[in-house]
Design an enzyme around this catalytic site. Structure first.
Site, PDB file in Angstrom:
ATOM      1  N   HIS A  40       6.247 -11.148  -7.669  1.00  0.00           N
ATOM      2  CA  HIS A  40       5.233 -11.721  -6.791  1.00  0.00           C
ATOM      3  C   HIS A  40       4.288 -12.540  -7.658  1.00  0.00           C
ATOM      4  O   HIS A  40       3.978 -12.160  -8.782  1.00  0.00           O
ATOM      5  CB  HIS A  40       4.471 -10.628  -6.035  1.00  0.00           C
ATOM      6  CG  HIS A  40       3.580 -11.179  -4.970  1.00  0.00           C
ATOM      7  ND1 HIS A  40       2.297 -11.605  -5.227  1.00  0.00           N
ATOM      8  CD2 HIS A  40       3.785 -11.393  -3.655  1.00  0.00           C
ATOM      9  CE1 HIS A  40       1.753 -12.056  -4.108  1.00  0.00           C
ATOM     10  NE2 HIS A  40       2.634 -11.943  -3.137  1.00  0.00           N
TER      11      HIS A  40
ATOM     12  N   LYS B 175       1.998  -4.770   7.318  1.00  0.00           N
ATOM     13  CA  LYS B 175       0.698  -5.269   7.743  1.00  0.00           C
ATOM     14  C   LYS B 175       0.021  -4.222   8.622  1.00  0.00           C
ATOM     15  O   LYS B 175       0.697  -3.526   9.377  1.00  0.00           O
ATOM     16  CB  LYS B 175       0.858  -6.590   8.513  1.00  0.00           C
ATOM     17  CG  LYS B 175       1.434  -7.739   7.696  1.00  0.00           C
ATOM     18  CD  LYS B 175       0.494  -8.201   6.594  1.00  0.00           C
ATOM     19  CE  LYS B 175       1.047  -9.402   5.855  1.00  0.00           C
ATOM     20  NZ  LYS B 175       0.152  -9.867   4.789  1.00  0.00           N
TER      21      LYS B 175
END
Length: 459
Positions: free
Chosen positions: A287, A166
């Site tokens: 994912h 992040k």
């Protein structure tokens, strides 16, 4: 046109269909448009999903009729419809005779999703017989391979502490690699966030060597193995393979510590299967970004997240994201745990069907989306075990002390649950976990009333 005499046979028994092993069974929640007969609409649905159309055609013969999909159960009051699809309907590879998931999707949730006489129809479960399971790839690698690399028992090796770099976009190569290094000092596993790839400000060929260097430095400093899941998703399978090949070349002797992430919902079944077949030595990380447009409970078309998870295991996903079961920021509920059980066990009761997997490898539940150390004990209580990968981005990089401390706090949360300890009491003896209370005070207030006084933390 009423097609129920051809495409419906309510005398068929589900147990007999399963015992015969010659059909894929699919269960739907279906409602026809107002004023239409339920069984007639269901039969039209089965026709459109197999050999029929909206009129009789002169080319139909007896063989064609033998491969009709048949409605074998309906309950209009509960909107339940079940259809048996003969195995002969499904497309097979010309190269090896294997089943193709795209064929299953085309028939079972293809044109029928846009039929004019159907208000909505959503697949909630499906059953595949042993022969079909044998004709899909299934996983080549599973969580036991990661446990082995991490130096753990290959059975019940426990919680793998992971994160997502992040911010998800905007980091250049050096800051990106540094963010990875900081987490690896305390954690096990890092994944690319799904949009991260070959952006002009962070090209793969510059970023990935720096990430590998960070991995090696973290291993040297901690004496522990580290894992990286690299996003190889691309429109073009040749581009996807070019990314994978560059990654394998970069990691060299440490290639076993490299997983490949494919954004399987947006990339499609072909991309998942290509990754599984071209790179059987790598952990295949599925994912599912974008899935909510069809799997969300608010959507009455498409299929559920459990159906997606079952399909991913057939295709060969080593792990797939399963949400947070009501404990994170994503949509979900506690009973979503059946999704994890379905893909990790050799047999499991689903919403409709009892599925046996006949010894194919399990698919790891990957838990991600708003998780932190404070939310994990309740999550583990609901799931009942810790044999998962958790990728906590904010839960690591949002820790007040450091990403490494965030990683340690996640591990301590698992150890707290495993010990059956009270989280407040556990925090008194485990600093990183205690600091998670201060790092995520809104969660602390919601989950642990009075924590400030009990831990001696000022308001």
């Amino acid at each position: 046109m009423d097609q129920s005499k051809r495409y419906a046979d309510l005398s068929l028994q589900e147990a007999a269909l399963i015992a015969g092993g010659q059909h894929i069974l699919c269960a739907y929640k279906m409602a026809p448009k107002d004023g239409l007969n339920y069984l007639e609409a269901a039969a039209h649905f089965a026709a459109e999903s197999s050999t029929g159309t909206n009129v009789e055609v002169c080319t139909t013969d007896d063989f064609t009729r033998d491969v009709d999909a048949l409605v074998y159960y309906v309950n209009e009051a509960t909107e339940d419809m079940r259809i048996a699809y003969p195995l002969a309907l499904f497309d097979r590879n010309i190269t090896d005779g294997r089943f193709m998931l795209v064929s299953f999707l085309t028939l079972a949730v293809g044109n029928n999703q846009g039929m004019g006489d159907i208000k909505h129809a959503k697949m909630i479960d499906f059953y595949v017989p042993e022969r079909v399971i044998q004709m899909f790839d299934g996983p080549a690698k599973d969580i036991s391979d990661l446990w082995r690399i991490l130096g753990r028992p290959v059975k019940d090796g426990g919680f793998i502490v992971g994160t997502i770099i992040k911010p998800k976009l905007g980091l250049r190569p050096e800051p990106f690699a540094q963010a990875a290094y900081q987490f690896w000092l305390g954690g096990d596993f890092i994944k690319n966030d799904e949009p991260q790839g070959n952006q002009v400000f962070s090209p793969i060929k510059k970023t990935l060597p720096l990430v590998y260097d960070a991995l090696k430095r973290a291993q040297d400093e901690t004496g522990q193995a580290k894992l990286f899941s690299m996003n190889i998703t691309a429109d073009d399978h040749f581009e996807m393979c070019a990314r994978a090949d560059f990654a394998l070349e970069t990691f060299g002797a440490d290639a076993d510590k490299l997983a490949f992430l494919v954004d399987g919902f947006v990339g499609g079944p072909g991309m998942v299967t290509t990754a599984r077949r071209q790179y059987p030595n790598q952990y295949l990380h599925y994912h599912r970004g974008g899935h909510g447009m069809v799997t969300s409970p608010s959507s009455k078309r498409g299929y559920t997240a459990l159906v997606l998870a079952k399909m991913s295991r057939l295709q060969g996903a080593s792990g797939i994201h399963v949400g947070t079961m009501g404990h994170g920021k994503m949509e979900g509920a506690g009973d979503d745990r059946v999704m994890a059980y379905m893909i990790e066990r050799d047999e499991c009761q689903g919403p409709v069907y009892f599925q046996k997997w006949y010894g194919i490898k399990p698919t790891t539940p990957i838990v991600s989306g708003g998780m932190n150390a404070l939310r994990l004990p309740g999550f583990f209580d609901n799931l009942g075990h810790g044999n998962i990968i958790n990728t906590a981005g904010g839960g690591s990089y949002g820790h007040l002390d450091s990403p490494a401390a965030g990683a340690v706090s996640l591990r301590q949360a698992y150890e707290c649950w495993k010990a059956g300890a009270d989280p407040i009491e556990w925090a008194k003896e485990h600093r990183e976990f205690a600091r998670a209370f201060e790092s995520f005070p809104q969660d602390a207030d919601r989950l642990f009333a009075g924590w400030r006084d009990k831990l001696g933390v000022g308001a």
